[in-house]
Motif scaffolding. Structure first.
Motif: not given
Length: 149
Positions: A88-89, A63-67, A92-94, A71-77
């Motif tokens: 899609i994310f 949970i914290p890993f993917w959270f 891909g994570a699964g 969050t990082y990918f959203i903030q990074n754009g």
């Protein structure tokens, strides 16, 4: 507030579970004869696939890993905040998690065969990993609460 309480309960449950598994693995290794073939976690009649799924499902680190990464990918754009991008994310994570676990399973099996490691040594190593993981989690729980004060 309810989410924080639930998350705290999950963290302490994980600590207790990891300590118990660690001590059981070490106890099994101490009482184990070299000729025994199965380790503590697989010395039962459960289907191995279901056992793996259950152990993966109780892994609170997902949970914290993917959270964090979401969050990082959203903030990074990298990920746009749209339903399609989230789906899609998630897929891909699964797939990434399943691939990582497959590599871990087959790589671990290959390494055990290559090293010709005994199950007694592996039980001690697994016990130590569980105890260290639980200790790190306890440290993080207390350190985070100390920082908040």
């Amino acid at each position: 507030m309810l989410k924080e309480t639930l998350f705290t309960i999950m963290r302490w449950t994980t600590v207790a579970l990891f300590f118990v598994l660690g001590f059981l693995c070490i106890r099994k290794a101490i009482n184990q004869k070299e000729a025994e073939k199965k380790g503590l976690l697989i010395d039962n009649k459960l289907n191995r696939f279901l056992l793996g799924m259950m152990l993966s499902a109780i892994n609170p680190l997902q949970i914290p890993f993917w959270f964090f990464w979401g969050t990082y990918f959203i903030q990074n754009g990298t990920i746009k905040p749209t339903m399609l991008a989230f789906n899609i994310f998630t897929i891909g994570a699964g797939l990434g998690t399943l691939s990582g676990q497959a590599i871990y399973i087959h790589g671990g099996s290959w390494l055990i065969k290559k090293l010709k490691a005994s199950h007694k040594i592996l039980n001690i190593i697994m016990g130590a990993v569980f105890i260290i993981s639980a200790s790190v989690q306890v440290y993080k729980i207390f350190f985070e609460s100390w920082i908040k004060k």
